[in-house]
Scaffold this motif. Structure first.
Motif, PDB file in Angstrom:
ATOM      1  N   ALA A   1      61.330  67.966  54.675  1.00 15.75           N
ATOM      2  CA  ALA A   1      62.198  67.359  53.497  1.00 15.75           C
ATOM      3  C   ALA A   1      62.268  65.686  53.599  1.00 15.75           C
ATOM      4  CB  ALA A   1      63.334  68.254  53.359  1.00 15.75           C
ATOM      5  N   ALA A   2      62.791  65.652  54.829  1.00 22.19           N
ATOM      6  CA  ALA A   2      63.249  64.021  54.811  1.00 22.19           C
ATOM      7  C   ALA A   2      61.940  63.366  54.849  1.00 22.19           C
ATOM      8  CB  ALA A   2      63.649  63.874  56.382  1.00 22.19           C
ATOM      9  N   ARG A   3      60.830  63.797  55.181  1.00 22.86           N
ATOM     10  CA  ARG A   3      59.714  63.061  55.181  1.00 22.86           C
ATOM     11  C   ARG A   3      59.049  62.859  53.829  1.00 22.86           C
ATOM     12  NH1 ARG A   3      54.531  65.304  57.794  1.00 22.86           N
ATOM     13  NH2 ARG A   3      55.935  66.714  58.525  1.00 22.86           N
ATOM     14  N   ILE A   4      59.120  64.140  53.113  1.00 22.46           N
ATOM     15  CA  ILE A   4      58.922  64.023  51.801  1.00 22.46           C
ATOM     16  C   ILE A   4      59.629  63.024  50.781  1.00 22.46           C
ATOM     17  CG2 ILE A   4      58.567  65.306  49.528  1.00 22.46           C
ATOM     18  CD1 ILE A   4      58.016  67.660  51.167  1.00 22.46           C
TER      19      ILE A   4
ATOM     20  N   PRO B   1      59.767  56.715  59.323  1.00 27.77           N
ATOM     21  CA  PRO B   1      59.680  57.825  60.328  1.00 27.77           C
ATOM     22  C   PRO B   1      60.871  57.646  61.402  1.00 27.77           C
ATOM     23  CG  PRO B   1      57.478  56.863  59.708  1.00 27.77           C
ATOM     24  CD  PRO B   1      58.696  56.196  59.028  1.00 27.77           C
ATOM     25  N   LEU B   2      60.956  56.172  61.902  1.00 28.74           N
ATOM     26  CA  LEU B   2      61.862  56.113  62.846  1.00 28.74           C
ATOM     27  C   LEU B   2      63.252  56.782  62.642  1.00 28.74           C
ATOM     28  CD1 LEU B   2      62.196  54.352  65.476  1.00 28.74           C
ATOM     29  CD2 LEU B   2      62.786  52.598  63.911  1.00 28.74           C
ATOM     30  N   LYS B   3      63.499  56.673  61.430  1.00 28.48           N
ATOM     31  CA  LYS B   3      64.864  57.155  61.001  1.00 28.48           C
ATOM     32  C   LYS B   3      65.016  58.595  61.226  1.00 28.48           C
ATOM     33  CE  LYS B   3      68.378  56.193  57.882  1.00 28.48           C
ATOM     34  NZ  LYS B   3      68.543  56.712  56.509  1.00 28.48           N
TER      35      LYS B   3
ATOM     36  N   ILE C   1      65.386  64.382  65.122  1.00 27.32           N
ATOM     37  CA  ILE C   1      64.668  64.947  66.170  1.00 27.32           C
ATOM     38  C   ILE C   1      65.222  64.529  67.321  1.00 27.32           C
ATOM     39  CG2 ILE C   1      62.116  65.002  67.341  1.00 27.32           C
ATOM     40  CD1 ILE C   1      60.975  64.480  64.695  1.00 27.32           C
ATOM     41  N   LEU C   2      65.582  63.599  67.676  1.00 29.17           N
ATOM     42  CA  LEU C   2      66.154  62.880  68.961  1.00 29.17           C
ATOM     43  C   LEU C   2      67.360  63.980  69.216  1.00 29.17           C
ATOM     44  CD1 LEU C   2      65.642  61.186  70.937  1.00 29.17           C
ATOM     45  CD2 LEU C   2      66.956  59.488  70.066  1.00 29.17           C
ATOM     46  N   PRO C   3      68.397  64.275  68.257  1.00 33.25           N
ATOM     47  CA  PRO C   3      69.409  64.937  68.989  1.00 33.25           C
ATOM     48  C   PRO C   3      68.923  66.409  69.328  1.00 33.25           C
ATOM     49  CG  PRO C   3      69.731  63.887  66.861  1.00 33.25           C
ATOM     50  CD  PRO C   3      68.541  63.584  67.009  1.00 33.25           C
TER      51      PRO C   3
END
Lengths: 317, 287, 544
Positions: free
Chosen positions: B171-174, B179-181, B187-189
């Motif tokens: 969803a975020a990508r769409i 990407p960094l955000k 992802i990182l968490p």
């Protein structure tokens, strides 16, 4: 399935190439003159020139490396100028010792580790289960060379039950080194087995089986064990390669002339051809064993097989 | 009904591990205050005295106080362990993230490279590099990072890949988020938990690696009081002076145990599903 | 009844007494039988000892290190040998010799002495063997043994195709002429490096002869033992040469196991798998002496362990007071007691006690920190201020090297001198030293022959490979004079003068003379103290 195997084999090649490349670079990054480091300061100009030529130090690296790879395909791992014999010979001498040691270590690991792990899982709520678990934790925190020193002193010198050096007395020479490597490893696998077993034991089908009235022990053995052991066995299989090639400290302490000690002594003696050959050989073993384990894994558990194959085809994209 | 770990049990593990490590850190910090002598101070006439009197742990062949050396040695082990962990964490996470998120060629290359590193017998790569670039603490730290980063990278990559496939990331990508955000926020968490667990347990393994290398003469150099150096010294005196092996050995076991307990407890805490628990291999438990 | 009993009693007593008497006589008669039995018991058995590593090769030309020498001295034999009970030169292959003015030596070989492959040993073989050492293509490491020979220099530099001073007179006579008279030359010839080898075998096998793991049919000598097996990193087996021209060895054979670790070696001995070892690791001496009382020999070695200065580098160059100061700062007794467990003697000077030239009245170095501090100030570095950190390089394959270095480091720190330790693996260390990349270096120089010139010349002569880079024309002059002096007393005086001068100039910190420990099994006999560590195994026997 076949495609999977072929693909895995193909992946082998870059890995081995990588190892060969790095090992060959050694010859060039050594500080000082490599021939003099290997053979001493006072070798005569003849020998110096010959060895230099044989090592291919004056031709460009790429060409030299290709030549080396060609030799490898022919099965020739090089020549040791310090020992004046072929690297193949040196490795073949060291190999049987390491194989024996690996087998003994694995036996120790499996025979001690798995039952202990299962015991800990089954008796998890009792004191003994907890004690065993913590015991395994401690065993896991002990480096094998420390254990090796203690075993050597206690069982070898004070009690005199086992030989403390050399491979001369047959299989019994491998008992102490095998324990030194196998016990910490057993502790590790005990925990893996325990975790795996615990998970299985909480599954519904176990509950169901006990509810049906089957005796608990039978339930464990028939239903629980097989599933619990799969991750353990695969891990052990993959570590076989590591066992084979990494026992440097233990072999040095017990003076077993195996691959581990060979690697260490060739580093000290700066015998680069032997070092390179041994590293390459070790890498080959590790990679092949990993592959075999993966393949047998597939046969053991069809669910995993299909997952792997699917993952394999995903990677195609 | 059989259960997995209850909360109290997890707490017990974390606490015992935490206590050990805290004590260790305190000892390392106040080392000068609790040591009866300088770790390098020799007293040849008191060579190899057994524990007792002013030397709680006895002295070595050059008359140096073992207790002081063990205490100062904790500084070395902790410094190396934590430094290597931090560097490996950053490097491994960064690379794993790249490989996992972008996939494709980058991923394959990274995986192959890490395969190459991992197919060297454990510690051997470290030995070779140390033999060539010379001993010393900076070199040692660098080398230990080199041999450990592949495992972290793989771990992170695995996590990234599994998270990547989740709906909210799509969803975020769409939605067009940078990407960094995405990486940083989503992802990182999710990677924290396994990385922290793995990291904590790795410290024990790193300390063992450092000790092994110093034992072989390829790590910290004598007369510095690294436990590995002390064990190498002690090797010859096992029969005559077993205290030389016992105390550094015990110190090591306790330290590694502390980190393992903590890591174990954290593992249960952060990864309730048993099947996702990760186990750490030492570089050298196979020898 | 009583009477019968009395008779029986008497008879019994007489019977018993005569039995005892007969046994006594019997014993006397079979004493010689028993002696013969004992002699038979003496022969046989295999002596199991060990080496820390494989020798690089069993080519006598490479015998400059102890590994090769330890094995090689049993396989090869030269013209003359040393009798260690009298410390005199005795015949070997040469049954007698003429010595003209210590310059022309004519050797008359025993006839019928054979190589291990059956061929007879002749003067030609000696000519070949000795010339080979001087042949530049051999790259021999023992060239110093034959450097006094006339024409040696020409041969070594490749200008001559053969050595002028070595002449074959007839099949069993060989004559060696020296450049200048040198009474110590016979000592040189006792070295295993001057042993005779079979020309045909060596020429045939070439590289295989100098290789590690060379085969028995290639390693052909004429000594009391021959090579029967060499498995590198595992074992070297020797068996008795039953065709030896001299007194045959008692042992059936000798096994040298390669055990890389001193502790393991000792443990193997404890476990009963080794019969002899001179490798007692630090820390175990006291224990061993107690545990194996009666089986331990302390062996004073003719060697000198020192930390040399690179005299071409500052601050050592031209600063004799600094060098002397460093010498006074060392607590040698402390180090010997703590690190070597008393197995050593503090070195006041260079020449070890036991050698005939040893000077107990030498004005040498002791532990005097006050004097060290004073000299240091006079040298321009009061309390060490202004002195840069000095580097000490050494080979770290011996545990004690490391410890001694650490002790010296601590002791020098007390007068304000800081040194950094550079322990290196042997090949790297040798490379550094060969390249001149060192400030202070560790070396242990041992006497290889009876004559003290083997110590002083290679160390301090400016022509020699002396790593101090030390040149002193006065010392050179004295050394040359002493070399050729034929009057024993004069020679001794000259050599003592050399030592005193060197001590004054002191291109090194003189540490100690070592003492090795010989540990032998209960049933091993014939091993005695040997200051050059050259115990002849042909004199060893195993009792049962």
């Amino acid at each position: 399935m076949f495609k999977y195997v072929v693909r895995r084999l193909l992946i082998l090649i870059p890995i081995l190439l990588g190892v060969a490349l790095i090992s060959s670079l050694m010859f060039y990054i050594v500080p000082g003159d490599i021939v003099r480091v290997m053979l001493g300061q006072h070798i005569d100009p003849f020998t110096y020139a010959n060895v230099r030529k044989a090592l291919g130090l004056d031709i460009p690296f790429g060409e030299n490396f290709l030549g080396f790879m060609r030799n490898i395909c022919r099965g020739d791992l090089g020549f040791s100028y310090i020992q004046q014999r072929s690297v193949n010979q040196v490795i073949l001498e060291a190999l049987p010792v390491t194989i024996k040691l690996t087998v003994v270590s694995l036996l120790v690991t499996i025979i001690v580790g798995i039952p202990v792990g299962i015991l800990a899982a089954v008796k998890d709520r009792r004191a003994i289960g907890q004690a065993v678990n913590y015991g395994a934790m401690i065993g896991f925190s002990m480096p094998s060379f420390l254990l090796a020193l203690f075993l050597q002193l206690f069982f070898g010198v004070w009690l005199g039950w086992f030989p403390i050096a050399g491979s001369g007395r047959g299989l019994i020479s491998y008992v102490l080194p095998g324990l030194a490597i196998g016990l910490p490893s057993a502790a590790f696998y005990a925990r893996v087995a325990r975790a795996s077993m615990l998970e299985v034991l909480t599954q519904e089908y176990i509950l169901f089986a006990t509810a049906r009235g089957l005796p608990f022990n039978r339930v464990i053995i028939n239903h629980g064990l097989r599933n619990a052991l799969i991750p353990v066995i695969t891990q052990i299989g993959m570590d076989f390669g590591m066992f084979m090639t990494g026992a440097v400290l233990t072999e040095t302490i017990f003076n077993l002339p195996g691959m581990g000690r060979l690697i260490f002594s060739s580093i000290n003696a700066r015998d680069f051809p032997v070092l390179r050959g041994a590293l390459l050989f070790s890498a080959l073993i590790v990679v092949i064993v990993n592959l075999l384990v993966d393949l047998s894994y597939i046969r053991l558990d069809p669910r995993i097989a299909s997952a792997i194959v699917r993952e394999g085809s995903d990677a195609d994209r | 009904m059989l259960t997995g770990k209850g909360m109290t049990e997890i707490n017990k593990t974390i606490i015992s591990g935490g206590v050990i490590i805290t004590l260790l850190i305190i000892v390392a910090i106040i080392a000068p205050l609790i040591s009866p002598s300088e770790p390098l101070a020799q007293n040849l006439s008191a060579s190899l005295s057994s524990p007792g009197g002013s030397a709680f742990f006895g002295t070595d062949s050059l008359g140096r106080d073992i207790f002081s050396r063990v205490v100062y040695g904790s500084r070395i082990s902790l410094t190396v362990g934590i430094t290597v962990l931090t560097l490996t964490l950053f490097l491994g996470t960064f690379l794993g993230m790249l490989a996992g998120y972008f996939g494709g060629v980058l991923d394959s290359v990274l995986m192959r490279v890490s395969d190459v590193f991992m197919s060297f017998p454990p510690l051997v790569l470290a030995m070779i590099v140390m033999a060539f670039i010379g001993p010393g603490i900076a070199n040692l730290v660098g080398v230990l990072v080199i041999i450990r980063w592949p495992q972290f990278a793989r771990l992170v990559r695995g996590q990234v890949i599994s998270v990547k496939g989740m709906a909210y990331v799509d969803a975020a990508r769409i939605a067009g988020t940078h990407p960094l955000k995405i990486v940083l926020k989503h992802i990182l968490p999710n990677c924290f938990a396994p990385v922290i667990t793995y990291g904590t347990m790795s410290v024990g393994a790193i300390i063992i690696d450092e000790t092994a290398l110093s034992f072989l003469g390829l790590g910290i150099q004598p007369p510095a009081p690294s436990w590995g150096v002390m064990l190498a010294d002690a090797k010859n005196y096992i029969a005559a002076a077993p205290w030389l092996v016992m105390f550094p050995g015990l110190a090591m076991i306790v330290t590694v145990l502390g980190f393992n307990l903590l890591g174990d407890g954290l593992g249960y805490l952060l990864n309730p599903k048993q099947s996702e628990r990760i186990e750490v291999t030492h570089g050298n438990i196979k020898g | 009844m009583q009477k019968n009993k009395m008779i029986v009693l008497h008879v019994l007593v007489i019977f018993i007494i005569s039995m005892l008497l007969f046994n006594g006589c019997g014993n006397k008669k079979t004493n010689s039988e028993q002696a013969a039995n004992r002699k038979q018991l003496m022969v046989g058995g295999v002596l199991r000892c060990s080496l820390l590593n494989d020798p690089a090769s069993l080519d006598p030309a490479g015998f400059d290190e102890e590994l090769g020498i330890e094995v090689g001295k049993e396989i090869y034999e030269g013209l003359v040998d040393i009798d260690f009970t009298t410390n005199k030169i005795v015949p070997a292959h040469a049954e007698k010799w003429d010595n003209k003015n210590n310059q022309v030596f004519t050797f008359y070989l025993k006839k019928g002495a054979k190589f291990h492959n059956g061929k007879e040993v002749t003067a030609e073989d000696f000519m070949y063997s000795l010339d080979r050492v001087l042949n530049p293509a051999t790259a021999a490491k023992v060239t110093w043994l034959l450097e006094p020979v006339k024409g040696a220099e020409a041969r070594l530099s490749g200008k001559a195709a053969s050595t002028e001073g070595i002449k074959v007179i007839d099949k069993y006579t060989i004559q060696i002429t020296l450049d200048k008279p040198f009474p110590g030359f016979l000592s040189n010839l006792t070295q295993p490096g001057a042993g005779v080898i079979d020309k045909d075998t060596v020429e045939k096998f070439k590289g295989a002869f100098t290789a590690t793991g060379a085969k028995p049919d290639v390693v052909v000598g004429s000594g009391p033992f021959k090579l029967s097996q060499w498995e590198p990193k595992n074992i070297i087996k020797l068996i008795r040469n039953d065709d030896y021209y001299g007194r045959k060895a008692y042992l059936d054979g000798v096994d040298f196991r390669i055990i890389a670790d001193e502790t393991t070696t000792l443990n193997e001995f404890r476990a009963g798998n080794l019969d002899f070892t001179d490798r007692v690791p630090p820390g175990q001496t006291g224990l061993v002496e107690k545990e194996f009382a009666g089986q331990v020999l302390r062996n004073r070695m003719w060697d000198i362990e020192y930390y040399g200065f690179n005299m071409t580098k500052t601050p050592f160059k031209d600063n004799v007071k600094l060098r002397q100061a460093l010498n006074f700062a060392i607590n040698r007794e402390g180090i010997i007691k703590a690190v070597l467990e008393g197995r050593g003697e503090p070195a006041k000077g260079v020449i070890p006690p036991g050698m005939s030239v040893y000077n107990k009245d030498l004005n040498g170095y002791t532990y005097d920190p006050a004097k060290a501090a004073a000299l240091l100030a006079e040298a321009g570095y009061p309390k060490g201020q202004g002195l840069p950190e000095l580097k000490l390089s050494f080979n770290n394959n011996r545990e004690t090297n490391q410890k001694i270095a650490e002790a010296v480091q601590a002791q020098l720190k007390e007068i304000g001198v800081k040194i950094k330790l550079k322990g290196l693996p042997l090949p790297v260390y040798q490379q550094d030293v060969g390249n001149g990349n060192y400030e202070m270096f560790r070396l242990n120089f041992a006497a290889d022959t009876l004559d003290v010139s083997c110590l002083l010349n290679p160390l301090f002569g400016s022509k020699a490979e002396n790593y101090f880079r030390y040149t002193n024309p006065e010392v050179d002059k004295l050394l040359d004079e002493a070399q050729t002096a034929t009057d024993e007393v004069k020679r001794m005086q000259l050599y003592r003068e050399v030592e005193q001068k060197i001590i004054q100039d002191t291109p090194a910190i003189w540490l100690f003379h070592s003492q090795s420990l010989y540990l032998k099994g209960k049933n091993i006999n014939g091993i005695n103290e040997n200051p050059m560590d050259l115990v002849p195994l042909s004199s060893v026997w195993i009792s049962r």
